[in-house]
Enzyme design. Sequence first.
Site, PDB file in Angstrom:
ATOM      1  N   LYS A 170       0.873  -1.179   0.000  1.00  0.00           N
ATOM      2  CA  LYS A 170       0.000   0.000   0.000  1.00  0.00           C
ATOM      3  C   LYS A 170       0.907   1.224   0.000  1.00  0.00           C
ATOM      4  O   LYS A 170       1.502   1.591   1.017  1.00  0.00           O
ATOM      5  CB  LYS A 170      -0.884   0.055   1.242  1.00  0.00           C
ATOM      6  CG  LYS A 170      -1.914   1.193   1.126  1.00  0.00           C
ATOM      7  CD  LYS A 170      -2.386   1.735   2.462  1.00  0.00           C
ATOM      8  CE  LYS A 170      -1.661   2.955   2.949  1.00  0.00           C
ATOM      9  NZ  LYS A 170      -1.720   4.152   2.094  1.00  0.00           N
ATOM     10  N   GLY A 203      -4.917   5.004   4.943  1.00  0.00           N
ATOM     11  CA  GLY A 203      -4.297   4.297   6.062  1.00  0.00           C
ATOM     12  C   GLY A 203      -5.352   3.629   6.921  1.00  0.00           C
ATOM     13  O   GLY A 203      -5.160   2.520   7.414  1.00  0.00           O
ATOM     14  N   GLY A 207      -4.353   0.395   5.311  1.00  0.00           N
ATOM     15  CA  GLY A 207      -3.251   0.279   6.284  1.00  0.00           C
ATOM     16  C   GLY A 207      -3.659  -0.543   7.488  1.00  0.00           C
ATOM     17  O   GLY A 207      -2.997  -1.521   7.855  1.00  0.00           O
ATOM     18  N   GLU A 245      10.151   1.473  10.397  1.00  0.00           N
ATOM     19  CA  GLU A 245      11.153   2.505  10.124  1.00  0.00           C
ATOM     20  C   GLU A 245      10.452   3.825  10.396  1.00  0.00           C
ATOM     21  O   GLU A 245       9.600   4.241   9.621  1.00  0.00           O
ATOM     22  CB  GLU A 245      11.600   2.441   8.654  1.00  0.00           C
ATOM     23  CG  GLU A 245      12.258   1.142   8.247  1.00  0.00           C
ATOM     24  CD  GLU A 245      13.626   0.955   8.863  1.00  0.00           C
ATOM     25  OE1 GLU A 245      14.184   1.920   9.409  1.00  0.00           O
ATOM     26  OE2 GLU A 245      14.132  -0.175   8.805  1.00  0.00           O
ATOM     27  N   CYS A 279      13.623  11.250   6.959  1.00  0.00           N
ATOM     28  CA  CYS A 279      13.597  10.712   8.328  1.00  0.00           C
ATOM     29  C   CYS A 279      14.966  10.803   8.987  1.00  0.00           C
ATOM     30  O   CYS A 279      15.061  10.968  10.197  1.00  0.00           O
ATOM     31  CB  CYS A 279      13.123   9.276   8.304  1.00  0.00           C
ATOM     32  SG  CYS A 279      14.045   8.290   7.137  1.00  0.00           S
ATOM     33  N   GLU A 378      10.131  15.959  15.670  1.00  0.00           N
ATOM     34  CA  GLU A 378      10.441  15.883  14.242  1.00  0.00           C
ATOM     35  C   GLU A 378       9.585  16.923  13.498  1.00  0.00           C
ATOM     36  O   GLU A 378       8.360  16.896  13.583  1.00  0.00           O
ATOM     37  CB  GLU A 378      10.112  14.480  13.735  1.00  0.00           C
ATOM     38  CG  GLU A 378      10.611  14.250  12.336  1.00  0.00           C
ATOM     39  CD  GLU A 378      10.310  12.842  11.838  1.00  0.00           C
ATOM     40  OE1 GLU A 378       9.186  12.364  12.038  1.00  0.00           O
ATOM     41  OE2 GLU A 378      11.215  12.241  11.224  1.00  0.00           O
TER      42      GLU A 378
HETATM   43  P1  NAD Z   1       2.377   8.308   7.997  1.00  0.00           P
HETATM   44  O1  NAD Z   1       2.709   7.454   9.173  1.00  0.00           O
HETATM   45  O2  NAD Z   1       1.295   9.291   8.129  1.00  0.00           O
HETATM   46  O3  NAD Z   1       1.991   7.392   6.739  1.00  0.00           O
HETATM   47  C1  NAD Z   1       2.833   6.353   6.285  1.00  0.00           C
HETATM   48  C2  NAD Z   1       1.970   5.330   5.582  1.00  0.00           C
HETATM   49  O4  NAD Z   1       1.113   4.723   6.545  1.00  0.00           O
HETATM   50  C3  NAD Z   1       1.062   5.895   4.486  1.00  0.00           C
HETATM   51  O5  NAD Z   1       0.986   4.964   3.433  1.00  0.00           O
HETATM   52  C4  NAD Z   1      -0.274   6.012   5.201  1.00  0.00           C
HETATM   53  O6  NAD Z   1      -1.373   5.954   4.325  1.00  0.00           O
HETATM   54  C5  NAD Z   1      -0.239   4.771   6.095  1.00  0.00           C
HETATM   55  N1  NAD Z   1      -1.131   4.811   7.261  1.00  0.00           N
HETATM   56  C6  NAD Z   1      -1.751   5.876   7.828  1.00  0.00           C
HETATM   57  N2  NAD Z   1      -2.517   5.469   8.868  1.00  0.00           N
HETATM   58  C7  NAD Z   1      -2.354   4.128   8.971  1.00  0.00           C
HETATM   59  C8  NAD Z   1      -2.853   3.142   9.869  1.00  0.00           C
HETATM   60  N3  NAD Z   1      -3.657   3.433  10.860  1.00  0.00           N
HETATM   61  N4  NAD Z   1      -2.440   1.873   9.695  1.00  0.00           N
HETATM   62  C9  NAD Z   1      -1.578   1.543   8.723  1.00  0.00           C
HETATM   63  N5  NAD Z   1      -1.090   2.426   7.833  1.00  0.00           N
HETATM   64  C10 NAD Z   1      -1.464   3.710   7.964  1.00  0.00           C
HETATM   65  O7  NAD Z   1       3.758   8.984   7.591  1.00  0.00           O
HETATM   66  P2  NAD Z   1       4.036   9.970   6.394  1.00  0.00           P
HETATM   67  O8  NAD Z   1       3.523  11.307   6.796  1.00  0.00           O
HETATM   68  O9  NAD Z   1       3.594   9.376   5.119  1.00  0.00           O
HETATM   69  O10 NAD Z   1       5.623   9.974   6.366  1.00  0.00           O
HETATM   70  C11 NAD Z   1       6.388  10.780   7.189  1.00  0.00           C
HETATM   71  C12 NAD Z   1       6.934  10.000   8.370  1.00  0.00           C
HETATM   72  O11 NAD Z   1       7.644   8.858   7.907  1.00  0.00           O
HETATM   73  C13 NAD Z   1       7.933  10.782   9.194  1.00  0.00           C
HETATM   74  O12 NAD Z   1       7.693  10.596  10.564  1.00  0.00           O
HETATM   75  C14 NAD Z   1       9.266  10.175   8.803  1.00  0.00           C
HETATM   76  O13 NAD Z   1      10.273  10.311   9.739  1.00  0.00           O
HETATM   77  C15 NAD Z   1       8.903   8.761   8.569  1.00  0.00           C
HETATM   78  N6  NAD Z   1       9.870   8.120   7.685  1.00  0.00           N
HETATM   79  C16 NAD Z   1      10.731   7.202   8.212  1.00  0.00           C
HETATM   80  C17 NAD Z   1      11.690   6.604   7.414  1.00  0.00           C
HETATM   81  C18 NAD Z   1      12.631   5.586   7.965  1.00  0.00           C
HETATM   82  O14 NAD Z   1      13.161   4.810   7.187  1.00  0.00           O
HETATM   83  N7  NAD Z   1      12.863   5.525   9.245  1.00  0.00           N
HETATM   84  C19 NAD Z   1      11.752   6.922   6.068  1.00  0.00           C
HETATM   85  C20 NAD Z   1      10.854   7.849   5.561  1.00  0.00           C
HETATM   86  C21 NAD Z   1       9.915   8.437   6.392  1.00  0.00           C
END
Ligand code: NAD
Length: 475
Positions: A170, A203, A207, A245, A279, A378
């Site tokens: 997804k 999500g 998700g 991650e 990140c 963050e």
């Molecule tokens: P997010 O957590 O809002 O969304 C990530 C994904 O999860 C999306 O596909 C979203 O649709 C899905 N999602 C949302 N609610 C969900 C649920 N209840 N259950 C399952 N999936 C769900 O994050 P974002 O805003 O897309 O990305 C930014 C964040 O990602 C930042 O905190 C960043 O640090 C982190 N990030 C981490 C890494 C790493 O490798 N550590 C890399 C990139 C981004």
Amino acid sequence: MRNQLNHYINGEWVESTGSETIDVINPATEEVMGTISSGTEEDLDKAVKAARSVFPSFSQSTKEQRIEWLEKIANGYEARKEELIEVMTDELGAPLSISEEIHYEMGIGHFKQAIDSLEDFSFTEDRGGHTLMKESIGVSGLITPWNFPTNQTATKIASAIAAGSPVVLKPASKTPFAAMILAEIIDEAGLPKGAFNLVNGSGSVIGNGISSHPDIDFVSFTGSGEVGETIMKNAAKTIKKVALELGGKSPVIVLDDADVETAVKTALSNIMTNTGQVCSAGTRVFIPQSMKEDFEKAIVDLLPTFPVGDPRKEGIATGPLVSKEQWDTVQSYIEKGEKEAKLLVGGTGKPEGLETGYYARPTVFTDVSNDSVIAQEEIFGPVSTIITYEDLDEAIRMANDTVYGLAGYVVGKDSETLRHVASKIRAGRIKVNDGDTDFNGPFGGYKQSGIGREWGDFGIEEYLEVKSVHGMPSS
Ligand code: NAD
């Protein structure tokens, strides 16, 4: 306009069982650039069923066969280079040069690395008293964020194929189109039907559906800590393994023997790249008190070398933030920063002449206290904080005084001190003097930055179970 309303399930592009759609916005123009379906639980069930059906044969595929599939995917990815670059610029707002040199390159890097890692990988090991067998974990659910549209998908997909684990992906609904191109590439590579599935959606439906699904054995998630926590809770109900991650607040420690200009360049490039939506961004810059004046001056002088503007224009280093929501979040942190610290450069509002598009002003705060909000939370935008230290022990203590532990940076000359600092930062990835990235180097976090590792051979291990066999007759 890209109207791509189908999901990719069981080797075919199929219509969604629901009628709801999600608009994808180009953050540079604020206009709708395309539409995807908001998938349903029924769509997800179909995808999981397809993955489950192919699991017995896909998990038994040979290493040679998996290498062949990965090679075909890598070739297909290279063949669609221009389109991938363009689509990431449009959906994410990354300048064309960043889409090419970072996003495109990271995607291909993971596929090529998975081939290399697989060539040397042992799925069976004789360990004296027992034989160790490494077997595909089962059906894996992959959930990815918007900030690295091909990096996050590629590392997960490449590792899963290398391990013989069928997947349901997804992608983030803000940036789904690069992932859909990837699905077309995988389709052409001729993987068995059901080995790769893509279901678009929210999500809350897809998700949550993935993390709670009784027929999914493993969830690999990249995104925010908040969603990571929900995933862990949902996965606990069926004792599903999770790899998370998550976020970071990574330190850049500048040693007292560092060249100021080099240190400033490192600090700026590790916060400005991808408009700070990284990140592992170096968001807290620790400098010796004695360097403060020179460092601040160099920041002000060098910040304009990261010009903000239309990501399709040549010479632009910094595009818009991904969404209005992200822009609002960044603004609220800059407002907080103005109360907590001294604004060195930047501030709230949009850069001059960039009224349309979610552009933020590159901002650096100084006289920052490590326990302030802007140094602990963050921000995910082009906002840096400068914190001074008296001695190296204090710098290391402050660097580790965070709930996160994803990355760290150290800049300086004395090799013994560089090694010492690298070993003391409690984080999963350290860059010394901005050294080159090795795609076989594991990526993942300590503390609240996550669980598990991706990239290279460590990434493949995530998609495997280990079995010890005792008393195995010799062949
Ligand atoms: P997010 O957590 O809002 O969304 C990530 C994904 O999860 C999306 O596909 C979203 O649709 C899905 N999602 C949302 N609610 C969900 C649920 N209840 N259950 C399952 N999936 C769900 O994050 P974002 O805003 O897309 O990305 C930014 C964040 O990602 C930042 O905190 C960043 O640090 C982190 N990030 C981490 C890494 C790493 O490798 N550590 C890399 C990139 C981004």
